[in-house]
Design an enzyme around this catalytic site. Structure first.
Site: not given
Length: 311
Positions: A143-144
């Site tokens: 995830d970011r």
């Protein structure tokens, strides 16, 4: 002339069929023995790039012990993304693979409206500075705002073998997560250290996931490594790789990842979810030897670990 350019830009990878594979069809041999992905097999057969004993062969060709199977491997001619100057932290690299330590706030590769500023863009620039043209091939993503190990294949052959390992659970990903509370509730609900609950897309908020009947199978293993009153450190490993899997499972169990604003709440001690890809373990696609790569905890998570240690 065209044929000469083709040969110059490619090489042949050759295998001798062992006795135990006598009678196996060619496509099955490419899949099971040579670890060629479905996408690569389709391209190879379409371009007549698969040979048996020196002659182009079709998918259903039945092999005999001692046959020589060869596939044409083309050199990379593009990065697949736009090279962009930026820092990459290399944890491990050789001729077949590279592992980077992804920082928070960055996508692994372009997606949606984001086409620049990703780890893939920066890796392409890293290769360009070395005078290499290497197509960017991420094997998985984070995830970011999750940090840690990300594995990239540097060749199509390595990609096929690593994708097969990922599909069969031979590529092991281990995570560290700082969660809210002392972890007692989590251990009480899941005493065996395994959360096996299906995950699906939230029908009202498509960018979110949730535990739900009819969702896809999701299995997370955990153990409490450090315990404090405000925070605890969990070590986790995955059998499946669902979107937001760790975050969704832990939030559902009443033990959300610290700082996870999507599935938990804001934290005054960290500005993102405290989740880190701590370790990768896989068999090297060329040598078959085990490779273990670890990423140190970033500074913002170390603050939380110091809080646990001080209690």
């Amino acid at each position: 002339m065209k044929g000469k350019r083709r040969e110059k830009n490619s090489s042949l990878k050759k295998y001798i069929v062992a006795a135990r594979y006598d009678g196996m069809e060619l496509e099955q041999y490419l899949k099971e023995v040579m670890s060629v992905s479905a996408r690569q097999r389709q391209k190879l057969f379409f371009s007549r790039g698969v040979y048996v004993n020196g002659s182009s062969a079709h998918t259903k060709r039945v092999l005999k012990a001692g046959d020589m199977v060869a596939i044409r491997q083309f050199k990379d001619t593009s990065y697949g993304v736009v090279p962009e100057e930026g820092r990459v932290e290399v944890l491990y690299e050789d001729a077949e693979v590279i592992v980077l330590n992804k920082p928070a706030g960055m996508l692994v590769h372009p997606a949606g409206q984001t086409s620049t500023g990703t780890l893939a863009n920066y890796l392409a620039y890293y290769f360009k500075q070395q005078g290499q043209v290497v197509t960017i091939r991420p094997l998985h993503r984070l995830d970011r705002d999750t940090t840690g190990c990300v594995l990239f294949a540097k060749t199509a052959g390595a990609q096929g073998k690593l994708e097969a390992m990922l599909a069969t659970g031979q590529l092991h990903r281990k995570y560290g997560a700082v969660v809210c509370g002392d972890g007692a509730l989590l251990q009480e609900k899941f005493p065996a250290g395994t959360i096996n609950l299906p995950i699906g897309r939230n029908p009202l908020q498509p960018n979110r996931r949730q535990v739900m009947a009819g969702g896809k199978e999701a299995v997370t293993h955990f153990e409490v490594a450090k315990r404090g009153s405000r925070y605890s450190l969990l070590q986790l490993s995955l059998e499946t790789g669902r979107t937001h899997q760790i975050r969704v499972h832990l939030a559902h169990a009443g033990c959300p990842v610290a700082g996870d604003r999507m599935y938990g709440s804001r934290s005054r001690d960290i500005r993102r979810q405290a989740l880190h890809g701590r370790e990768l373990e896989f068999l090297h696609p060329a040598s078959g030897e085990p490779v273990v790569v670890k990423a140190p905890y970033p500074e913002d998570m170390q603050v939380l670990l110091d809080i646990i240690d001080a209690e």
